[in-house]
Write a protein that holds these residues in place. Sequence first.
Motif, PDB file in Angstrom:
ATOM      1  N   ALA A  26       0.844  -1.194   0.000  1.00  0.00           N
ATOM      2  CA  ALA A  26       0.000   0.000   0.000  1.00  0.00           C
ATOM      3  C   ALA A  26       0.876   1.239   0.000  1.00  0.00           C
ATOM      4  CB  ALA A  26      -0.928   0.000   1.216  1.00  0.00           C
ATOM      5  N   ILE A  27       0.243   2.372  -0.227  1.00  0.00           N
ATOM      6  CA  ILE A  27       0.881   3.681  -0.064  1.00  0.00           C
ATOM      7  C   ILE A  27       0.378   4.238   1.260  1.00  0.00           C
ATOM      8  CG2 ILE A  27       1.136   6.008  -0.996  1.00  0.00           C
ATOM      9  CD1 ILE A  27       0.621   4.823  -3.769  1.00  0.00           C
ATOM     10  N   TYR A  28       1.306   4.734   2.092  1.00  0.00           N
ATOM     11  CA  TYR A  28       0.951   5.142   3.443  1.00  0.00           C
ATOM     12  C   TYR A  28       1.175   6.643   3.640  1.00  0.00           C
ATOM     13  CZ  TYR A  28       1.897   0.128   3.846  1.00  0.00           C
ATOM     14  OH  TYR A  28       1.940  -1.229   3.634  1.00  0.00           O
ATOM     15  N   GLN A  29       0.275   7.249   4.420  1.00  0.00           N
ATOM     16  CA  GLN A  29       0.457   8.631   4.853  1.00  0.00           C
ATOM     17  C   GLN A  29      -0.193   8.784   6.222  1.00  0.00           C
ATOM     18  OE1 GLN A  29       2.037  11.713   3.546  1.00  0.00           O
ATOM     19  NE2 GLN A  29       1.663  11.913   5.747  1.00  0.00           N
ATOM     20  N   TRP A  30       0.641   9.053   7.230  1.00  0.00           N
ATOM     21  CA  TRP A  30       0.122   9.260   8.580  1.00  0.00           C
ATOM     22  C   TRP A  30      -0.324  10.700   8.758  1.00  0.00           C
ATOM     23  CZ3 TRP A  30      -0.695   5.159  11.683  1.00  0.00           C
ATOM     24  CH2 TRP A  30      -0.046   3.963  11.347  1.00  0.00           C
ATOM     25  N   ILE A  31      -1.382  10.881   9.554  1.00  0.00           N
ATOM     26  CA  ILE A  31      -1.940  12.217   9.766  1.00  0.00           C
ATOM     27  C   ILE A  31      -2.093  12.489  11.257  1.00  0.00           C
ATOM     28  CG2 ILE A  31      -3.137  12.258   7.547  1.00  0.00           C
ATOM     29  CD1 ILE A  31      -5.724  11.549   9.014  1.00  0.00           C
ATOM     30  N   ASP A  32      -2.144  13.774  11.591  1.00  0.00           N
ATOM     31  CA  ASP A  32      -2.300  14.234  12.971  1.00  0.00           C
ATOM     32  C   ASP A  32      -3.767  14.571  13.209  1.00  0.00           C
ATOM     33  OD1 ASP A  32      -2.281  15.481  15.418  1.00  0.00           O
ATOM     34  OD2 ASP A  32      -0.548  16.749  14.996  1.00  0.00           O
ATOM     35  N   CYS A  33      -4.456  13.715  13.933  1.00  0.00           N
ATOM     36  CA  CYS A  33      -5.896  13.924  14.166  1.00  0.00           C
ATOM     37  C   CYS A  33      -6.165  15.161  15.013  1.00  0.00           C
ATOM     38  CB  CYS A  33      -6.496  12.701  14.856  1.00  0.00           C
ATOM     39  SG  CYS A  33      -6.347  11.157  13.935  1.00  0.00           S
ATOM     40  N   ASP A  34      -5.203  15.540  15.857  1.00  0.00           N
ATOM     41  CA  ASP A  34      -5.391  16.689  16.744  1.00  0.00           C
ATOM     42  C   ASP A  34      -5.119  18.005  16.048  1.00  0.00           C
ATOM     43  OD1 ASP A  34      -5.986  14.917  18.768  1.00  0.00           O
ATOM     44  OD2 ASP A  34      -3.924  14.829  19.505  1.00  0.00           O
ATOM     45  N   ASN A  35      -4.659  17.954  14.819  1.00  0.00           N
ATOM     46  CA  ASN A  35      -4.311  19.173  14.084  1.00  0.00           C
ATOM     47  C   ASN A  35      -5.027  19.165  12.734  1.00  0.00           C
ATOM     48  OD1 ASN A  35      -3.040  21.611  13.485  1.00  0.00           O
ATOM     49  ND2 ASN A  35      -1.151  20.627  12.796  1.00  0.00           N
ATOM     50  N   ALA A  36      -6.351  18.991  12.807  1.00  0.00           N
ATOM     51  CA  ALA A  36      -7.206  19.028  11.608  1.00  0.00           C
ATOM     52  C   ALA A  36      -6.766  18.006  10.571  1.00  0.00           C
ATOM     53  CB  ALA A  36      -7.235  20.438  11.008  1.00  0.00           C
ATOM     54  N   ASN A  37      -6.315  16.842  11.029  1.00  0.00           N
ATOM     55  CA  ASN A  37      -5.885  15.756  10.129  1.00  0.00           C
ATOM     56  C   ASN A  37      -4.782  16.186   9.166  1.00  0.00           C
ATOM     57  OD1 ASN A  37      -7.717  14.020  11.331  1.00  0.00           O
ATOM     58  ND2 ASN A  37      -9.303  14.366   9.797  1.00  0.00           N
ATOM     59  N   THR A  38      -3.891  17.015   9.678  1.00  0.00           N
ATOM     60  CA  THR A  38      -2.767  17.481   8.869  1.00  0.00           C
ATOM     61  C   THR A  38      -1.845  16.314   8.499  1.00  0.00           C
ATOM     62  OG1 THR A  38      -2.796  19.627   9.968  1.00  0.00           O
ATOM     63  CG2 THR A  38      -0.762  19.028   8.831  1.00  0.00           C
ATOM     64  N   LEU A  39      -1.384  16.296   7.245  1.00  0.00           N
ATOM     65  CA  LEU A  39      -0.422  15.282   6.820  1.00  0.00           C
ATOM     66  C   LEU A  39       0.889  15.491   7.568  1.00  0.00           C
ATOM     67  CD1 LEU A  39      -0.955  15.283   2.935  1.00  0.00           C
ATOM     68  CD2 LEU A  39      -2.210  14.010   4.685  1.00  0.00           C
ATOM     69  N   ILE A  40       1.474  14.419   8.091  1.00  0.00           N
ATOM     70  CA  ILE A  40       2.733  14.504   8.818  1.00  0.00           C
ATOM     71  C   ILE A  40       3.871  14.330   7.823  1.00  0.00           C
ATOM     72  CG2 ILE A  40       4.137  13.518  10.655  1.00  0.00           C
ATOM     73  CD1 ILE A  40       1.495  12.514  11.902  1.00  0.00           C
ATOM     74  N   GLU A  41       4.679  15.353   7.687  1.00  0.00           N
ATOM     75  CA  GLU A  41       5.755  15.347   6.693  1.00  0.00           C
ATOM     76  C   GLU A  41       6.726  14.196   6.950  1.00  0.00           C
ATOM     77  OE1 GLU A  41       9.223  18.327   4.888  1.00  0.00           O
ATOM     78  OE2 GLU A  41       7.893  18.997   6.509  1.00  0.00           O
ATOM     79  N   GLY A  42       6.996  13.426   5.912  1.00  0.00           N
ATOM     80  CA  GLY A  42       7.956  12.336   6.005  1.00  0.00           C
ATOM     81  C   GLY A  42       7.416  11.058   6.611  1.00  0.00           C
ATOM     82  N   ALA A  43       6.150  11.072   7.076  1.00  0.00           N
ATOM     83  CA  ALA A  43       5.562   9.891   7.718  1.00  0.00           C
ATOM     84  C   ALA A  43       4.849   9.048   6.672  1.00  0.00           C
ATOM     85  CB  ALA A  43       4.614  10.306   8.833  1.00  0.00           C
ATOM     86  N   ASN A  44       5.638   8.381   5.832  1.00  0.00           N
ATOM     87  CA  ASN A  44       5.098   7.637   4.693  1.00  0.00           C
ATOM     88  C   ASN A  44       5.447   6.152   4.732  1.00  0.00           C
ATOM     89  OD1 ASN A  44       6.294  10.516   3.303  1.00  0.00           O
ATOM     90  ND2 ASN A  44       4.100  10.108   3.187  1.00  0.00           N
ATOM     91  N   ASN A  45       5.915   5.698   5.883  1.00  0.00           N
ATOM     92  CA  ASN A  45       6.239   4.283   6.013  1.00  0.00           C
ATOM     93  C   ASN A  45       5.071   3.531   6.647  1.00  0.00           C
ATOM     94  OD1 ASN A  45       8.877   4.554   4.967  1.00  0.00           O
ATOM     95  ND2 ASN A  45       9.601   5.290   6.959  1.00  0.00           N
TER      96      ASN A  45
END
Length: 211
Positions: A68-87
């Motif tokens: 799969a392609i992964y992208q982690w997000i910060d739920c406490d910050n309006a679901n902001t994409l976390i830079e570099g968190a793609n593993n």
Amino acid sequence: YITLTESICEGENIHIGDSIIDDSGVYLIKLTNQFGCDSMVLLNLSINSVNTAVIQSEEILTADATEAIYQWIDCDNANTLIEGANNRSYTPDNDGNFAIIATQKGCIDTSQCYSVTVPKDYIIIHFGSSFKIYPIPAKNNLHIELGEIYHDVTIKISTLTGRVVSIYQYPETDKLVLTLDVDNGIYLLDISTKERKKGKVRLKQEDAGGP
């Protein structure tokens, strides 16, 4: 008749004539054109779903989805994409709530949010105020300053499940540099000396070129 083989993402549907279909299966659909002529369509429809399950071990989050392609997000910050968190795995630096956006077979879905509490770096330290360990996160090389000379110094690095991955021993030292030969992740570093000084440190290892 015409045979169609189609796949759609879960939650989508396909329109053929007056039919709206959103379940997997084989369908025989009758179509009538403007001249009143009938034709038949044999539809073989499959539904692609995304595995959004997450396995949590302490502060480590791991997506259950593979290939799969992964992208982690910060739920406490309006679901902001976390830079570099793609593993597939993600270990936050701070407390919070986090989720994974996973892409599989062209379909995208988001997991529920998972609460993470990050433990303190120093768990047990019996050395003086001059004790230093840096950098954390480690970048393959780890510097330790004990504050004074100690004898029979043993450094043990283990996983959170207790599996020992490295042991370093020094007859006498006050400063040392460890070259870490471990995968990225969270480890526990134990220090002991002949003088019965002990230390336990939570250690995060990252690639030297990582964020």
